[in-house]
Design a protein around this motif. Structure first.
Motif, PDB file in Angstrom:
ATOM      1  N   UNK A  67       4.621   6.215  -1.223  1.00  0.00           N
ATOM      2  CA  UNK A  67       5.290   6.435   0.059  1.00  0.00           C
ATOM      3  C   UNK A  67       6.355   5.370   0.309  1.00  0.00           C
ATOM      4  N   UNK A  68       7.122   5.085  -0.703  1.00  0.00           N
ATOM      5  CA  UNK A  68       8.145   4.039  -0.610  1.00  0.00           C
ATOM      6  C   UNK A  68       9.146   4.313   0.512  1.00  0.00           C
ATOM      7  N   UNK A  69       9.428   5.575   0.749  1.00  0.00           N
ATOM      8  CA  UNK A  69      10.378   5.942   1.799  1.00  0.00           C
ATOM      9  C   UNK A  69       9.905   5.590   3.197  1.00  0.00           C
ATOM     10  N   UNK A  70       8.631   5.338   3.374  1.00  0.00           N
ATOM     11  CA  UNK A  70       8.074   4.987   4.680  1.00  0.00           C
ATOM     12  C   UNK A  70       8.091   3.480   4.946  1.00  0.00           C
ATOM     13  N   UNK A  71       8.508   2.698   3.970  1.00  0.00           N
ATOM     14  CA  UNK A  71       8.509   1.240   4.131  1.00  0.00           C
ATOM     15  C   UNK A  71       9.664   0.849   5.050  1.00  0.00           C
ATOM     16  N   UNK A  72       9.334   0.153   6.130  1.00  0.00           N
ATOM     17  CA  UNK A  72      10.370  -0.293   7.076  1.00  0.00           C
ATOM     18  C   UNK A  72      11.122  -1.488   6.484  1.00  0.00           C
ATOM     19  N   UNK A  73      12.226  -1.817   7.109  1.00  0.00           N
ATOM     20  CA  UNK A  73      13.019  -2.967   6.658  1.00  0.00           C
ATOM     21  C   UNK A  73      12.204  -4.257   6.752  1.00  0.00           C
ATOM     22  N   UNK A  93       0.838  -1.213   0.000  1.00  0.00           N
ATOM     23  CA  UNK A  93       0.000   0.000   0.000  1.00  0.00           C
ATOM     24  C   UNK A  93       0.867   1.256   0.000  1.00  0.00           C
ATOM     25  N   UNK A  94       1.894   1.251   0.820  1.00  0.00           N
ATOM     26  CA  UNK A  94       2.799   2.405   0.857  1.00  0.00           C
ATOM     27  C   UNK A  94       3.460   2.601  -0.506  1.00  0.00           C
ATOM     28  N   UNK A 120       5.560  -0.679 -12.807  1.00  0.00           N
ATOM     29  CA  UNK A 120       5.469   0.781 -12.759  1.00  0.00           C
ATOM     30  C   UNK A 120       5.460   1.298 -11.328  1.00  0.00           C
ATOM     31  N   UNK A 121       5.303   0.395 -10.370  1.00  0.00           N
ATOM     32  CA  UNK A 121       5.431   0.742  -8.953  1.00  0.00           C
ATOM     33  C   UNK A 121       6.915   0.623  -8.620  1.00  0.00           C
ATOM     34  N   UNK A 122       7.589   1.712  -8.295  1.00  0.00           N
ATOM     35  CA  UNK A 122       9.049   1.677  -8.136  1.00  0.00           C
ATOM     36  C   UNK A 122       9.573   0.566  -7.218  1.00  0.00           C
ATOM     37  N   UNK A 123       8.945   0.337  -6.084  1.00  0.00           N
ATOM     38  CA  UNK A 123       9.439  -0.707  -5.172  1.00  0.00           C
ATOM     39  C   UNK A 123       9.340  -2.086  -5.815  1.00  0.00           C
ATOM     40  N   UNK A 124       8.252  -2.326  -6.517  1.00  0.00           N
ATOM     41  CA  UNK A 124       8.077  -3.622  -7.192  1.00  0.00           C
ATOM     42  C   UNK A 124       9.128  -3.771  -8.288  1.00  0.00           C
ATOM     43  N   UNK A 125       9.333  -2.710  -9.062  1.00  0.00           N
ATOM     44  CA  UNK A 125      10.331  -2.761 -10.128  1.00  0.00           C
ATOM     45  C   UNK A 125      11.711  -3.065  -9.564  1.00  0.00           C
ATOM     46  N   UNK A 126      12.066  -2.412  -8.479  1.00  0.00           N
ATOM     47  CA  UNK A 126      13.366  -2.652  -7.850  1.00  0.00           C
ATOM     48  C   UNK A 126      13.504  -4.110  -7.427  1.00  0.00           C
ATOM     49  N   UNK A 127      12.449  -4.644  -6.833  1.00  0.00           N
ATOM     50  CA  UNK A 127      12.484  -6.039  -6.379  1.00  0.00           C
ATOM     51  C   UNK A 127      12.559  -6.984  -7.572  1.00  0.00           C
TER      52      UNK A 127
END
Length: 161
Positions: free
Chosen positions: A72-78, A66-67, A124-131
């Motif tokens: 709000x990718x920067x709010x994702x905790x480890x 959701x983040x 297109x979701x940056x966190x998903x793309x990175x993963x």
């Protein structure tokens, strides 16, 4: 009727018998192909449903997702990122499997186009793309890894325009 004419008629009848049997074999092959495609579709549907259930049951991964979707990718905790990454590994392999099924002719071009669009939408979701890019550096079939990189290039090109 002499033996030559009888033999000629028997050959004609034999040819028709061979053609008829080939026709019925063709029908059986087509039916088997439809059954195989149906079973493939059913298996994929079950796998996706299973993945969705597991993802929905993981509140930490859902929160991270959701983040990420909300920018709000920067709010994702480890911990959240790890849960999201582990969940997306399963999704990566579902897409890889769909790509393989398409390459082998077990799913239609329309189905693959829809699935490829879903893959691109996720990337297109940056966190998903990175993963996904991280996974593709070390896992999956080479053809699918290339596809993930190709989609990344398309996404980056769209950003530039």
């Amino acid at each position: 009727m002499n033996s030559t004419k009888l033999r000629d008629w028997m050959e004609v009848i034999g040819i028709f018998a061979v053609v008829a049997s080939l026709f019925f074999v063709g029908i059986q092959v087509r039916q088997s192909q439809k059954i195989s495609m149906s079973q493939t579709y059913q298996s994929r549907t079950a796998a996706v449903a299973e993945w969705n259930s597991a993802f929905a049951a993981n509140p930490v991964a859902l929160l991270a997702f959701r983040k990420a979707v909300n920018g709000n990718e920067g709010e994702i905790t480890a911990e959240e990122y790890d849960a999201l990454r582990r969940s997306l590994i399963g999704l990566y392999y579902l897409y890889d499997n769909a790509h393989y099924q398409y390459q082998e002719g077990f799913v239609s071009a329309d189905f693959w186009a829809m699935t490829r669009g879903s893959l691109k939408g996720m990337m297109e979701i940056p966190a998903v793309k990175t993963i996904f890019l991280g996974i593709s550096n070390r896992a999956g079939r080479p053809e699918f890894r290339d596809l993930v990189r190709e989609i990344n290039v398309q996404i980056e090109a769209q950003k530039s325009n």
